[in-house]
Write a protein that holds these residues in place. Structure first.
Motif, PDB file in Angstrom:
ATOM      1  N   ARG A   1       0.838  -1.210   0.000  1.00  0.00           N
ATOM      2  CA  ARG A   1       0.000   0.000   0.000  1.00  0.00           C
ATOM      3  C   ARG A   1       0.868   1.254   0.000  1.00  0.00           C
ATOM      4  O   ARG A   1       0.546   2.249  -0.652  1.00  0.00           O
TER       5      ARG A   1
ATOM      6  N   ASN B   1       2.277   1.704  -3.467  1.00  0.00           N
ATOM      7  CA  ASN B   1       1.261   1.700  -4.535  1.00  0.00           C
ATOM      8  C   ASN B   1       1.367   0.487  -5.452  1.00  0.00           C
ATOM      9  O   ASN B   1       1.002   0.542  -6.638  1.00  0.00           O
TER      10      ASN B   1
ATOM     11  N   ASP C   1      -4.861   5.386   3.081  1.00  0.00           N
ATOM     12  CA  ASP C   1      -3.751   6.191   2.574  1.00  0.00           C
ATOM     13  C   ASP C   1      -3.340   7.262   3.588  1.00  0.00           C
ATOM     14  O   ASP C   1      -2.146   7.489   3.832  1.00  0.00           O
TER      15      ASP C   1
END
Length: 492
Positions: free
Chosen positions: A305, A308, A338
């Motif tokens: 995460r 990306n 995020d």
């Protein structure tokens, strides 16, 4: 205040306090594994949500931690031999101890008070040694105690069979409050305990109808519990169990699937459908390969995460098949992740500690700006990389060991039971990416799996040796027939 009597009420306090004598009574009436599993599962099913006793130094004792403590006390009282056999302090326990010791680093790196907002300011206190000790005790109750219970109680084929049967029965029984709330609205918790299990009523509405919560904190938790019951039924059916209470096991599986659909938890339905396909139609070797892949996904998720690499857009596109609201919900979760990941990497090793220090606040109003859905991001934010890795490795390492040692398990029934249990543990971890986790059961299952993968081959070898010795003893004790006497041949 130790207990919020004015809000949670005396009925909640009575239910939590009476769980100890009730649990001890179960240990006098049932096998240890049945009593311990009943205490953990029924506590989740029936005790009040959110209500807790908050004693000094200890973390709040809610229905999950109280259930684990009661099961441990009963085990120490009635089955001390099993507790000794668990050999607490060895194996995967070192990871739990590292996670608890990591609170020292959290205290040392979070001695600063935080302040957010310009025209409206909020103050968040520093994380003190007292707070670190309380957090370590919380980790001990949520991780170590269920690990010991699983290792002590789930040691034989009969143990895992009884545990899975209790899960199936729990799902069948819980269908009654589910059906009631589908018709009457999620109101049982308020009617019985005097307060609602959650404040956001709109979370109880899905697809033009009610999403039952019964005595759990959210409809998603009910859905995940029904998923566990369904997979337990599928596993037992594949392992050879043909009926329950005189009802064919296939009908039980079908009924639980219907109830799971009625709960309207999309993720749980997908988990159950995938589990049915894996357990019923794929080989054990293929199942374990898939579970290993999912384990790698869970552990690497924060890094993917952050860089990306994780296919967010592909998942959003796939979720569109379930409706626009699913896409919106998933996008909302990813957006909040995020924000929280960026906050977490500011203190990546030991995390931010408690008091919601890991969350993000408005620079003007000091208002909390994020929603924390996934258990993983909460663990990463408060405990850092050390706490996150240790927490999930305790759960996932038994999957790795099971994949490596499964060839030693010769019985097809045992292999089916182990892979079904491994699937449940893996999905518990996967589910903690988008949702909150189960405070007790996943560690109970993982410890049982880690114990069984070593114990079942040893027990099978002992049974074979005993059978061989018994056969040899029977042969030695059998009377020896004298050789036939030869008659004299007459010569004419």
């Amino acid at each position: 205040m130790i207990f919020q009597w004015d809000y949670w009420g005396y009925r909640s306090a009575f239910a939590l306090v009476m769980w100890l004598p009730f649990g001890l009574y179960l240990y006098t009436r049932e096998r240890p594994v049945s009593a311990g599993t009943h205490i953990l599962v029924w506590g989740m099913m029936w005790l009040p949500e959110a209500a807790a006793f908050d004693f000094p130094l200890l973390p709040p004792l809610n229905k999950y931690s109280i259930s684990a403590m009661v099961a441990f006390i009963g085990l120490y009282w009635k089955a001390r031999g099993r507790l000794k056999a668990a050999r607490f302090g060895r194996g995967y326990d070192i990871l739990a101890f590292i996670m608890m010791a990591g609170q020292i680093g959290t205290v040392l790196t979070n001695g600063d008070a935080l302040e957010y907002g310009s025209w409206q300011t909020i103050h968040i206190p520093a994380f003190t040694p007292y707070d670190g000790l309380s957090a370590a005790v919380r980790d001990f109750l949520e991780v170590c105690v269920p690990l010991v219970l699983g290792r002590a109680l789930i040691r034989t084929r009969r143990d895992v069979h009884d545990m899975l049967t209790i899960l199936v029965i729990g799902g069948l029984v819980y269908s009654l409050p589910i059906l009631y709330e589908l018709r009457m609205s999620p109101m049982l918790h308020a009617n019985v305990y005097g307060f609602a299990s959650r404040d956001d009523w709109m979370q109880n509405i899905r697809l033009g109808g009610y999403r039952p919560t019964a005595f759990m904190g959210h409809g998603l938790v009910v859905g995940f519990f029904m998923f566990l019951s369904t997979i337990a039924a599928v596993t037992l059916h594949k392992a050879g169990k043909r009926s329950l209470w005189g009802i064919p096991m296939g009908y039980v599986v079908g009924f639980l699937f219907v109830m799971l659909i009625l709960v309207k938890a999309t993720a749980a339905i997908l988990y159950a459908a995938a589990g049915f396909a894996l357990i019923r139609y794929l080989s054990v070797k293929t199942q374990l390969r898939i579970l290993m892949l999912l384990a790698v996904l869970v552990v690497s998720y924060p890094f993917s995460r952050l860089t990306n690499v994780f296919p967010v857009e592909a998942l959003l596109s796939a979720s569109g098949t379930f409706g626009a609201d699913r896409v919106q919900s998933m996008q909302f979760r990813f957006d909040n992740e995020d924000i929280l990941v960026l906050k977490g990497v500011e203190r990546p090793i030991f995390g931010w500690g408690g008091f919601s220090r890991e969350r993000v606040y408005s620079e003007e109003t000091g208002k909390d700006l994020v929603v924390q859905d996934g258990a993983w991001i909460a663990r990463f934010g408060t405990h850092g990389t050390v706490g996150f890795v240790c927490y999930f490795l305790v759960l996932l390492l038994p999957i790795v060991v099971a994949a490596r040692k499964m060839r030693r398990v010769k019985s097809s029934t045992d292999r089916t039971l182990l892979t079904g249990l491994a699937f449940m543990v893996t999905v518990c971890c996967v589910n903690m990416l988008p949702n909150m986790g189960l405070p007790n059961l996943q560690f109970f299952f993982a410890a049982g799996l880690a114990t069984l993968i070593n114990e079942l081959p040893r027990q099978a070898a002992m049974e074979a040796k005993a059978a061989k010795e018994e056969k040899n003893a029977e042969e030695r004790s059998a009377p020896v027939e004298p050789p036939p006497r030869r008659g004299l041949r007459h010569v004419g």
